[in-house]
Scaffold this motif. Sequence first.
Motif, PDB file in Angstrom:
ATOM      1  N   ARG A  21       0.819  -1.223   0.000  1.00 11.92           N
ATOM      2  CA  ARG A  21       0.000   0.000   0.000  1.00 11.92           C
ATOM      3  C   ARG A  21       0.851   1.271   0.000  1.00 11.92           C
ATOM      4  O   ARG A  21       0.338   2.371  -0.111  1.00 11.92           O
ATOM      5  N   LYS A  22       2.161   1.075   0.186  1.00  8.75           N
ATOM      6  CA  LYS A  22       3.095   2.216   0.280  1.00  8.75           C
ATOM      7  C   LYS A  22       2.650   3.224   1.334  1.00  8.75           C
ATOM      8  O   LYS A  22       2.716   4.454   1.143  1.00  8.75           O
ATOM      9  N   SER A  23       2.214   2.693   2.464  1.00  9.50           N
ATOM     10  CA  SER A  23       1.886   3.597   3.574  1.00  9.50           C
ATOM     11  C   SER A  23       1.809   2.808   4.866  1.00  9.50           C
ATOM     12  O   SER A  23       1.620   1.594   4.865  1.00  9.50           O
ATOM     13  N   GLY A  24       1.974   3.519   5.950  1.00 13.23           N
ATOM     14  CA  GLY A  24       1.889   2.875   7.260  1.00 13.23           C
ATOM     15  C   GLY A  24       2.851   3.517   8.236  1.00 13.23           C
ATOM     16  O   GLY A  24       3.797   4.219   7.843  1.00 13.23           O
ATOM     17  N   THR A  25       2.569   3.295   9.508  1.00 13.52           N
ATOM     18  CA  THR A  25       3.430   3.793  10.580  1.00 13.52           C
ATOM     19  C   THR A  25       3.708   2.634  11.525  1.00 13.52           C
ATOM     20  O   THR A  25       2.782   1.943  11.951  1.00 13.52           O
TER      21      THR A  25
END
Length: 252
Positions: A129-133
């Motif tokens: 997803r090319k996102s996250g923390t």
Amino acid sequence: MERKIALITGATSGIGKACALILAKNGYNIIATGRRADRLKDLKNEMPEGTEVLPLVFDVREKEEVFKFLENLPEKWENIDVLINNAGNAHGMDPIQTGSIDDWDAMMDINVKGLLYVSKAIIPGMCERKSGTIINIGSIAGKEVYPNGNVYCGSKHAVDAITKGMRIDLNPFGIKVIGIHPGMVETEFSLVRFKGDETRAEKVYQGFEPLLAQDIAEIVEFCVNRPPHVVLADIVVLPTAQASATVVNKSS
Ligand code: NDP
Ligand code: 8X3
């Protein structure tokens, strides 16, 4: 607005529980993990209205269990926005020459390998997803070493190194990787470290004002609410009375 999803390991007490509650207040649905099913049930009942909670009962040491649960999440829970690798403890506080191998195994298996197993299950989705923390809860024990802290300090130094490695490897994917390293926080931590000895555990926090789990949760809240281009990469947070792993002003 669609609610985001946070997965928090070790949400049955202390820092993990406080993080679960504060992120729920910030509009997250929560995947809460831990070994104590009754505590996860209580947590669900404490959640603000409108929060959906997925409680998952497993031991982070058990590789097969970790992957069984986390690689087979119900579809609506699959897209995890925030992972908080928090599950962990110190077990014992003995000099290296008399330390217990069982305690050493517990600390390395839970604090280090457990964090890796959970991360391994969640990171591929974030990469896609090319996102996250990802927030890894380290410790002042991952920045310094203190007498009789040997293996616990080793496990938290490993968390610090793994966190830095994750930040580098996940950089092309735009994933934020954050290390939060608290000093002394009054939770069930010392009770676990001293194997249920309440008197010894209470003494740790006497004579000064320690951090509370809520203090760490508020830092987590600040971190996750930064704009997309900002990451608080590495945070050491101490009680004001604490100057280093070994210097604590207990005169108050
Ligand atoms: P607590 O003992 O209150 O909480 C520990 C949490 O970890 C519990 O929810 C526990 O859940 C979970 N946990 C422990 N072992 C396992 C396991 N094998 N499998 C799954 N979950 C597990 O302590 P804290 O809240 O203080 O600790 C949280 C994190 O913060 C730890 O990583 C600790 O090292 C770190 N930390 C703590 C500090 C302190 O002074 N308190 C300071 C610096 C860092 P359950 O028992 O239900 O499985
Ligand atoms: C917990 C803090 O100082 O007991 O990580 O190592 S300390």
